[in-house]
Design an enzyme around this catalytic site. Sequence first.
Site, PDB file in Angstrom:
ATOM      1  N   GLU A 124       2.602 -43.920  16.727  1.00  0.00           N
ATOM      2  CA  GLU A 124       3.396 -42.722  17.009  1.00  0.00           C
ATOM      3  C   GLU A 124       4.814 -43.132  17.408  1.00  0.00           C
ATOM      4  O   GLU A 124       4.988 -43.970  18.293  1.00  0.00           O
ATOM      5  CB  GLU A 124       2.763 -41.926  18.164  1.00  0.00           C
ATOM      6  CG  GLU A 124       1.423 -41.329  17.799  1.00  0.00           C
ATOM      7  CD  GLU A 124       0.812 -40.524  18.947  1.00  0.00           C
ATOM      8  OE1 GLU A 124       1.490 -40.273  19.959  1.00  0.00           O
ATOM      9  OE2 GLU A 124      -0.375 -40.150  18.817  1.00  0.00           O
ATOM     10  N   GLU A 191       2.944 -33.830  12.757  1.00  0.00           N
ATOM     11  CA  GLU A 191       2.033 -32.959  13.500  1.00  0.00           C
ATOM     12  C   GLU A 191       2.793 -31.803  14.142  1.00  0.00           C
ATOM     13  O   GLU A 191       3.798 -32.000  14.848  1.00  0.00           O
ATOM     14  CB  GLU A 191       1.305 -33.794  14.589  1.00  0.00           C
ATOM     15  CG  GLU A 191       0.326 -32.960  15.398  1.00  0.00           C
ATOM     16  CD  GLU A 191      -0.674 -33.787  16.204  1.00  0.00           C
ATOM     17  OE1 GLU A 191      -0.696 -35.024  16.085  1.00  0.00           O
ATOM     18  OE2 GLU A 191      -1.437 -33.167  16.971  1.00  0.00           O
TER      19      GLU A 191
HETATM   20  O1  KIV Z   1      -5.724 -39.117  16.632  1.00  0.00           O
HETATM   21  C1  KIV Z   1      -5.743 -38.268  15.728  1.00  0.00           C
HETATM   22  O2  KIV Z   1      -6.768 -37.642  15.418  1.00  0.00           O
HETATM   23  C2  KIV Z   1      -4.498 -38.000  15.017  1.00  0.00           C
HETATM   24  C3  KIV Z   1      -4.463 -36.843  14.075  1.00  0.00           C
HETATM   25  C4  KIV Z   1      -4.350 -35.579  14.834  1.00  0.00           C
HETATM   26  C5  KIV Z   1      -3.394 -36.977  13.061  1.00  0.00           C
HETATM   27  O3  KIV Z   1      -3.545 -38.692  15.205  1.00  0.00           O
END
Ligand code: KIV
Length: 273
Positions: A124, A191
């Site tokens: 991220e 997201e």
């Molecule tokens: O951890 C997860 O499930 C995610 C998705 C929401 C993309 O990063």
Amino acid sequence: MSVNQAEDPRKVTTHRLQQMKERGEKISMITSYDYTMASIVDEAGVDVILVGDSASNVVAGNMTTLPISLEQMIYHGKSVVKAVNRALVVVDMPFGSYQISPTEAVRNAIQMMKVTHADALKLEGGVEIIDAVKQILAAGIPIMGHLGLMPQSINKYGTYNVRAKNDAEAEKLLSDALALEEAGCFALVLEKIPAALAKRTSETVKIPVIGIGAGGAVDGQVLVLHDMLGMTKGFSPRFLRRYADLNSIINDAVSRYVKDVKNSDFPNETEQY
Ligand code: KIV
């Protein structure tokens, strides 16, 4: 009846995802955290399986994704990879495993790849983590970026509201997407951002853009397995489509089992040795 939707049974690669974007074929992605569910999901023909750090919420019962450890993500990653024949398997790097320094990030990334045998990792962040991204890529590990709502940063924002609604945040997201693409990421997750911004991003970068709560004008979609199967309760964001109500189905099955045990109806004569 189980159905394999996959038209092409070959193992999905990052190269094939790029080709899918180029020919306008949508990419399906879903999370999994264990062997049994991953084998069902893979057989159903999903293109990408994400071993998400959402395991922290839906498997470990934490309020956020922050507590899950490197060892726990490796455990989930290993279990999923063993089950999968076709889908590309991407594992989330957990909070704290790539933010301290690029050297530590690449060490943890190598450990994750060595032990899980996954195909790629997801991180991220944008320009803030670009040095870590570059070092991991330099080690030959494919990376999927993740922008917009970044659950590992929840404490910075305090809400799970839609991100990048104003111009400054939208421009920052676009420049982060370009920086991740230029560094060599093979795909991006966006997201919970406005659909128009997601569309613009997917038209701006050449790599596949996979959305969750980001509208339909992107190259693919991802959902959390427990949410789309209706296992989780009390989580109903607008973007979530529930494809089953497993919560009720499981509750009903377990209730009937409890009743049968209490009434000495289970096991019967044919269910014993
Ligand atoms: O951890 C997860 O499930 C995610 C998705 C929401 C993309 O990063």
